[in-house]
Structure formats: C-alpha cells, structure tokens
Design an enzyme around this catalytic site. Sequence first.
Site, PDB file in Angstrom:
ATOM      1  CD  GLU A  32       4.343  11.026  -5.976  1.00 46.46           C
ATOM      2  OE1 GLU A  32       3.105  11.106  -5.886  1.00 46.46           O
ATOM      3  OE2 GLU A  32       4.970  11.214  -7.048  1.00 46.46           O
ATOM      4  CE1 TYR A  74       6.471  15.321 -11.849  1.00 47.56           C
ATOM      5  CE2 TYR A  74       5.899  13.356 -10.601  1.00 47.56           C
ATOM      6  CZ  TYR A  74       6.735  14.430 -10.812  1.00 47.56           C
ATOM      7  OH  TYR A  74       7.821  14.603 -10.009  1.00 47.56           O
ATOM      8  CD  GLU A  90      -2.384  -2.934 -11.863  1.00 49.96           C
ATOM      9  OE1 GLU A  90      -3.317  -3.603 -11.378  1.00 49.96           O
ATOM     10  OE2 GLU A  90      -2.199  -1.723 -11.593  1.00 49.96           O
ATOM     11  CB  THR A 139      -2.826  16.499  -5.166  1.00 48.38           C
ATOM     12  OG1 THR A 139      -3.323  15.290  -5.726  1.00 48.38           O
ATOM     13  CG2 THR A 139      -3.226  16.573  -3.701  1.00 48.38           C
TER      14      THR A 139
END
Length: 398
Positions: free
Chosen positions: A252, A136, A382, A169
């Site tokens: 996720e 992403y 945020e 990752t």
Amino acid sequence: MDFTFSEREEAFRKEVEDFIKNELPADWVEKNIYWPAGYGTLAQFEAVNPRVEQFTRRLAERGWLTISWPKEYGGAGLGHIEQAIFHERMSYYRAPAGEIATRIGGPTIVLFGNEEMKKEWLPRIARSEVRFWLAYSEPNAGSDLSSIQTRAIEDGDDLIINGQKIWGTAAHVSDYAWMAVRTDPAAPPHKGISLVIVDDASPGVTIRPLMNICGFHSFNEVFFDNVRVPKKNIVGEMNKGWHYLMVALDFERLAVPIGGFRRTFEEIVQFSRETNQNGRTLSQQPLIRNKLAEIAVQIEIAYILFWQTAWMLDRGLVTNIEASLLKLFTTELSQKLANTAMQVMGHYGQLEGTSKWSPLYGRVCLGYLDCISALVGAGTSEIQRNIIAMRGLGLPAK
C-alpha cells in the site's frame, strides 16, 4: 544505480501514454479533482463510474493491472520497473489504475496464499472482476493495528465474525473486505491476528456512509454481526496475519501517485506564469519563485525514491524501510504542495470548483483539506518515522 530506461522500457512508457490519451475523455485530466496521496478526493468512489469501469476492463485485457505478477497467475510477467512506469504515467494523467484487489490483495495472495486460493482469486482479480476494500482500522485501533478487537471464532468449516471497522474507503462500491481479525484473543497482540476475505453481501454486514472533509462519500463504517465466512478465505495460515498485514501495508505504501505530484505542480507553475499582480506575473516574484523551486526539488527527490524502490524490487531486495521512506516523504510533500499552491493562488485558491473564478476546477481548495488524510492513511508520519528509526537505523524502540 542507473534509472535510465532501456529501449523496451521507453517503448512501454510510450505505449501506456498513447493508450491513456486514446481511451480517456479529452477533459479528464483537467476535471479530475484528485489530490495526490489524498483519500478524501477519491470522488469516483461515490458511485461506480461506467467510464472508469470500461477503462479498467481495457487495462485488464492488456494485463496492465497485474504487470509484475507471474504469468501463471494472470500477470504480465514483467518487472517492477515496468510496473512503476505504468503507475507513474497513469497517476500523471489522473487515470484509474486498479484498486485494493490488484495493488494489495493480489500481490499478498501471490506470496502467501495456498494454491487453492491463488486459483480462485488471482484470475478474477487480474480480470478486474472483483473489488476489495481495506478493513483494518477500528474505532479504537488505527495506527496501532495490533489492538484490533473484531473477532472471528471457528465454527466447523467457517469463521463467525463480530465487530466493527471504520474508514472503509469504497466499501459501499466494493465486493469484498480485505480484513484483519483477531482469531486468538488469548495470544499476544501480534500473534492472534488473521487476514481473511469477507463477502460484502454476507448476511450481517451493514455499511454506513461517512462524509469526508471534502464533502464526498468515500469512507464508511462497517458492522459485522455474526457474519459467516468460509475458512478457505483465510489468507495463508491462521494467526499469522500480522506478518501478512505488514507486507500488505508495504504494498500500500508503495502505491504512490508519483506522477500526480508532477502534474499538479506543473499546473500551479502555469498559473504563476499566467497570473499578473501589480504589473508583473507571479512567476517573477522572488518569494513565489523560491517556494516553487523548493517544491520542484522535493518532487525530484520523490521520483528518485520511487525509481530506487522499483529497482530494488526487481533485484529481490527487501524494501520495507524504503516503503516507509517513500510513504513519509510523498505524503508530507502532499501537504507542502497544497500549502504552496494556496500561497501562490491566494484567495483564489480557497474557491470551490463551482465558482467561475476558481483555478484548476477547485482542486487546490479540496487538496488543502484532503492533504491532511495523506498523513494518516496507511500509517501516520509518526509510525513511518518509528519504522525508519528502528528498522533502518537500528535505534531502540523506546
């Protein structure tokens, strides 16, 4: 809303726990340095661990990697409560319980993939034959994923991809990228994105390691130079990937290692009971007791949010807001837990696992560093607050 387990659910919980105790090495829980909700202590991604691979295959044989999937796609056909029970017990014992393909890619394909894609990918994912990594983020696109610039142009039956992804990752030990790409640069930012599966072995894919703050190789930067991908690997419809991506992000955010919080907290409490300072144990000191009590309360709140989300999913309710609530609360709890552990252990908490004086194999030292990543991955705190404000409270975007 009653979160008491039924007899069947309680039996399943015991079955999972017995399986973990029988299959994992006796010292696995103590020596596994994973910090709940962190990304930097995913040390098993430094190399493929044969014990982890064997354990995962055993889970796949039982259908536990795809508990809530429909049976026709290789799932167990059970409810989301059973899925939640499984993940709670697995995370409590810091056990490997699947990865991106089973937790994010597969469920998204179940919802949006065509029948050809479902038949090709879902059985392989259910059998733990493929591993995905999330492609992403880009150097200039993290929280604002709509600004991604990696592009895919059509060429007959293929897409040709050029660009760069970052913070990949486990990309170096995975088989495929679960990738967001821009397929229509002329469209508005949210309307020209597609979701596609890319083979890491494709010519033009270059994976370079990024060492994280904990000193491990879990992250990568990945470059795509004229990488050819068949169009059949597009998830759902072309240029509708933003919608699929938002659903995948919910999956996720729901993959919370909830049991890991309780296990780590119990270890910190045990340390406070066994450690003496000025003639009395740490657990007898009011300041320490108050800090631990506050964390205990927040862990119970996290569990309530966790079970509530599973309860809603079993009733077909949309959990978009709840996913952000759960992600926000637990990742900030990761930081609070690390801060509290460091305050309880003092200078001992700063010791790495190589020191014989280090408590919990140095997990607190690493966790104090790793908890920073928890507040960023899968959308920053945020971003989660913005989602809760706009979608949950109906507040204006600006």
